[in-house]
Design a protein around this motif. Structure first.
Motif, PDB file in Angstrom:
ATOM      1  N   ILE A 120      79.281 -16.620  -3.748  1.00 50.12           N
ATOM      2  CA  ILE A 120      79.301 -17.347  -5.020  1.00 50.12           C
ATOM      3  C   ILE A 120      79.233 -18.842  -4.756  1.00 50.12           C
ATOM      4  CG2 ILE A 120      80.720 -17.878  -7.028  1.00 50.12           C
ATOM      5  CD1 ILE A 120      81.914 -14.977  -6.524  1.00 50.12           C
ATOM      6  N   THR A 123      86.530 -21.033  -4.736  1.00 54.94           N
ATOM      7  CA  THR A 123      85.597 -20.147  -5.424  1.00 54.94           C
ATOM      8  C   THR A 123      85.902 -20.091  -6.913  1.00 54.94           C
ATOM      9  OG1 THR A 123      85.443 -18.863  -3.425  1.00 54.94           O
ATOM     10  CG2 THR A 123      84.646 -17.828  -5.427  1.00 54.94           C
ATOM     11  N   VAL A 124      87.178 -20.023  -7.247  1.00 55.61           N
ATOM     12  CA  VAL A 124      87.546 -19.990  -8.664  1.00 55.61           C
ATOM     13  C   VAL A 124      87.073 -21.264  -9.351  1.00 55.61           C
ATOM     14  CG1 VAL A 124      89.479 -19.980 -10.280  1.00 55.61           C
ATOM     15  CG2 VAL A 124      89.488 -18.425  -8.349  1.00 55.61           C
ATOM     16  N   LEU A 139      83.372 -21.079  -9.756  1.00 57.65           N
ATOM     17  CA  LEU A 139      83.036 -20.091 -10.787  1.00 57.65           C
ATOM     18  C   LEU A 139      83.296 -20.649 -12.177  1.00 57.65           C
ATOM     19  CD1 LEU A 139      84.208 -16.562  -9.714  1.00 57.65           C
ATOM     20  CD2 LEU A 139      82.012 -17.191 -10.646  1.00 57.65           C
ATOM     21  N   ALA A 140      84.338 -21.466 -12.272  1.00 59.68           N
ATOM     22  CA  ALA A 140      84.677 -22.014 -13.580  1.00 59.68           C
ATOM     23  C   ALA A 140      83.686 -23.078 -14.005  1.00 59.68           C
ATOM     24  CB  ALA A 140      86.093 -22.592 -13.539  1.00 59.68           C
ATOM     25  N   GLY A 141      82.809 -23.475 -13.080  1.00 58.47           N
ATOM     26  CA  GLY A 141      81.777 -24.437 -13.445  1.00 58.47           C
ATOM     27  C   GLY A 141      82.278 -25.858 -13.533  1.00 58.47           C
ATOM     28  N   PHE A 142      83.436 -26.135 -12.922  1.00 53.03           N
ATOM     29  CA  PHE A 142      83.924 -27.511 -12.937  1.00 53.03           C
ATOM     30  C   PHE A 142      83.147 -28.370 -11.942  1.00 53.03           C
ATOM     31  CE2 PHE A 142      87.905 -25.296 -14.371  1.00 53.03           C
ATOM     32  CZ  PHE A 142      87.780 -25.709 -15.674  1.00 53.03           C
ATOM     33  N   ALA A 153      83.296 -14.509  -1.786  1.00 56.42           N
ATOM     34  CA  ALA A 153      83.577 -15.846  -2.301  1.00 56.42           C
ATOM     35  C   ALA A 153      82.531 -16.831  -1.802  1.00 56.42           C
ATOM     36  CB  ALA A 153      84.976 -16.286  -1.859  1.00 56.42           C
ATOM     37  N   TYR A 181      89.582 -19.049  -1.673  1.00 61.31           N
ATOM     38  CA  TYR A 181      89.684 -18.363  -2.968  1.00 61.31           C
ATOM     39  C   TYR A 181      89.817 -19.370  -4.105  1.00 61.31           C
ATOM     40  CZ  TYR A 181      90.772 -14.749   0.392  1.00 61.31           C
ATOM     41  OH  TYR A 181      90.736 -13.920   1.467  1.00 61.31           O
ATOM     42  N   ILE A 182      90.637 -20.412  -3.869  1.00 63.89           N
ATOM     43  CA  ILE A 182      90.828 -21.424  -4.908  1.00 63.89           C
ATOM     44  C   ILE A 182      89.509 -22.147  -5.171  1.00 63.89           C
ATOM     45  CG2 ILE A 182      92.036 -23.559  -5.491  1.00 63.89           C
ATOM     46  CD1 ILE A 182      94.365 -22.572  -3.736  1.00 63.89           C
TER      47      ILE A 182
END
Lengths: 371, 322
Positions: free
Chosen positions: B247, B297-298, B301-304, B244, B294-295
């Motif tokens: 990323i 990283t998500v 990853l989502a590019g927000f 994580a 983890y949150i």
């Protein structure tokens, strides 16, 4: 052109992979100073030698059928769903909510209600990574791994702070009411005059799992949606050209996948524990990966592989009970199966393909000479 | 929160960030060369066991460290054979390696030590002790700087300083050497590297081997420095947090340092709920802190919040044209 005949593809390659995994497992048992033959005998008698053993084997197999199918349907759309574990945890939460807060009059209605909740919760947990993959291009493998951890934290939080009965130290829900208890194989088989162990946890969820295998087979090979999923899995660009929406397929495949993983909870949470505990999934979501790989993502293959892994689980538990071989031997076997049937697939396949190609060449040359 | 509490908090942040940093840099080498590695966790776990086991048998922690690196390298080699030579699925190979390590460490630990899957507690020379940097004791009483130097900067094991030194070293290797340029190229466009007459397979094996060495040090740190001995599943998801962080760091070495320190801070805060409460004035659930890496990283990853773009050829086996 396919180099190998179909039977070699479907039967020979998995069998050789399995054999390799078995040989190395035996060497591991030998290396830690135990007798692999005696261990195998103990596993067979412990898992298959009594209806009690069968009851556990089939109980584990039911879990693995659900998670294996979940991974398999995602594989067909060329998506790797490592999040089965988290989706099954959320499914457990759905089952717990359904069983605790709705006064069900009969187990059959409770089963339907709990299954809907389990599938719904699992599907939602898979739909978020699916949406992020389809719309934002986030790698689904990474997001589903992250969602496993987030699910564990969420479950921990809800169990400790919300669902735990007052005065209890144990992070678990209260016991579900009598009316939601599912009939075990003992209850189902005794009217037919078949004596089945009363203590074993295998229950009516097994039939649901078998129905799910059949349903998924119908979906993948007998419906338009299944065709679209497979087409998308083979070639994304070709599928797009044929008017198949990648967003729709990614979402639908993952929602079905998550729902199947979530459905596992009717077996382990509702059927066996009859309450929701921490770590109720016990890694079954990950075993789904091994099961789907071994079953070549075909529902029948998944069914057979799930029973094999159920046997390994029950056999491994017997080993840990009667010998000094720890339960972790199954984890090693599971790793080897994933390794040989998944990652090292080409190692088995390449020499076989060469062999079949050489045989075909020889046959063609012979026919040429005869003419 | 007083100054000393802050120093203590940052001190445990550094301790907890070290294995994450090493594993994150390990993943960086591998993924920059186009080999996805979700087997960081397994390699760390195997290294943690073998370094603790060998250190306890020989009484020498350095021999233990070598054994840990060796075990991690062996799993790296397996990953290399599966994903480079046989062009298998790198993700599936990583999953297999994680399970292999989880199972084998307990099996071997039980067979060697018969203590329920753990190694004996390490003592004396079988453990990496904290190093007191020169002048730490003399400076300890100086206000402000004294505690900072004596408590936070001094007193860690050698592996912590090695991990910190690995960051500029990685940066230099990747961005200032020919090897680094080729390594990055092989992760973006292997065909161009091949056309230039450089071996794609060789470079990727080299990257996977470096990854193995770093994971080995990370694992050894867990069982011989952070704790005194191996216990079952002691890597506890750190390999995935490192992934994580990788990323989060967008596959860059200096960012990796900040990302792992941030995640280390979350870990440190998890054990000090009183500190959070006094700083932000409300209770934060420990489960939420645990899930925060983890949150985040998500979300990344989502590019927000900024976009994390992985190496282009990542995950794809290279097939030479014939």
């Amino acid at each position: 052109m396919d180099v190998m005949p179909k039977w070699a593809e479907v039967v020979l390659v998995p069998l050789i992979s399995l054999l390799l995994a078995g040989i190395i497992s035996a060497l591991v048992v030998l290396a830690i100073g135990e007798d692999p033959v005696a261990a195998a005998k103990l596993m067979v008698s412990g898992a298959l030698g009594s209806t009690y053993g069968w009851g556990y084997t089939l109980y584990y197999a039911t879990n693995f059928m659900f998670t294996g199918l979940a991974v398999a349907i995602a594989f067909h759309a060329r998506l790797f769903n490592i999040g089965g574990e988290g989706q099954a945890m959320l499914g457990g939460l759905g089952v717990a909510l359904a069983c605790l807060y709705i006064p069900w009059p009969h187990w059959s209605l409770a089963l339907v209600g709990a299954a809907v909740m389990a599938g719904l919760f699992g599907a939602i947990w898979a739909a978020i990574p699916a949406w992020l993959q389809a719309k934002r291009g986030s790698h689904i493998v990474i997001t589903t791994i992250m969602f496993n951890f987030i699910a564990a934290a969420l479950l921990n939080y809800t169990l400790v702070n919300m669902l735990r009965p007052k005065g209890s130290m144990d992070p678990a829900t209260a016991r579900f009411s009598e009316a939601t208890n599912l009939p075990t194989l003992h209850d189902l088989l005794s009217p037919l005059g078949i004596a089945f162990s009363k203590a074993a946890p295998a229950n009516i969820s097994l039939l649901v799992a078998i129905a799910a295998c059949f349903g998924l087979w119908l979906l993948i090979w007998r419906t338009r949606l299944g065709y679209e999923i497979r087409a998308y899995g083979y070639s994304e660009s070709a599928a797009k050209y044929a008017g198949i929406s990648p967003v729709k397929i990614t979402m639908v495949a993952m929602i079905i996948s998550g729902a199947l993983a979530g459905l596992m909870a009717i077996n382990n949470v509702m059927g066996e524990a009859e309450r929701l505990v921490l770590n109720s999934t016990e890694g079954a979501g990950f075993i789904g990966i091994a099961v789907a790989l071994m079953g070549r993502s075909h529902p029948l293959g998944v069914f057979i592989a799930a029973i094999l892994f159920g046997f390994l689980y029950q056999g491994g538990a017997e080993l840990a009970l009667w010998t000094s071989i720890p339960r972790e031997l199954i984890v090693v076997i599971q790793a080897l199966v994933i390794l040989f049937t998944g990652a090292l697939d080409n190692m088995v396949r390449m020499p076989l393909e060469k062999l079949f190609l050489a045989r075909r060449r020889a046959r063609v040359a012979k026919e040429g000479a005869a003419n | 929160m007083d100054y000393l509490t802050l120093i203590q908090l940052l001190d445990s942040t550094l301790r907890l960030a070290t294995p994450l940093l090493l594993a994150c840099l390990a993943g960086l080498f591998s993924e920059r060369a186009g080999i996805f590695d979700i087997g960081l966790e397994g390699k760390m776990l195997a290294a943690a066991f073998f370094s603790a086991a060998v250190a306890s048998l020989t009484g020498n922690v350095w021999v233990g460290l070598l054994a840990g690196i060796g075990a991690s390298l062996a799993l790296s080699a397996l990953h290399g054979v599966a994903s480079i030579t046989f062009r298998g699925n790198q993700l599936i190979s990583g999953v297999a390696i994680n399970f292999l390590a989880a199972g084998m460490t307990v099996l071997i630990a039980q067979s060697w030590f018969k203590q329920g899957g753990r190694t004996p507690s390490l003592m004396g020379g079988a453990r990496f002790e904290g190093i007191t940097l020169p002048g730490a004791e003399a400076l300890a009483d100086v206000p402000f700087i004294g505690p900072l130097y004596a408590e936070l900067i001094s007193g860690h094991s050698i592996l912590v300083y090695m991990a910190l030194a690995a960051v500029p070293l990685t940066w230099w290797l990747l961005y200032r050497t020919r090897f680094g340029l080729r390594l990055r190229a092989v992760g973006e466009n292997p065909a161009s590297v091949d056309t230039a007459g450089v071996s794609v397979v060789g470079l990727r094996y080299a990257a996977v081997a470096i990854c193995g060495v770093l994971c080995g040090i990370a694992g050894a740190y867990l069982s011989t420095a952070l704790q005194a001995g191996f216990v079952k599943d002691m890597s506890a998801g750190r390999g995935f947090i490192a992934l994580a962080a990788l990323i989060f760091a967008k596959w860059r070495p200096w960012y990796a340092l900040w990302a792992t320190l941030l995640f280390g801070l979350f870990g440190a805060l998890e054990t000090r709920p009183d500190v959070i409460e006094s700083v932000i004035g409300m209770k934060v659930q420990s489960q939420f802190l645990g899930a925060l890496p983890y949150i985040m990283t998500v979300v990344i990853l989502a590019g927000f919040v900024g976009k994390a773009i992985p190496p282009r050829a990542g995950g794809e086996p290279y097939v030479k044209e014939r």
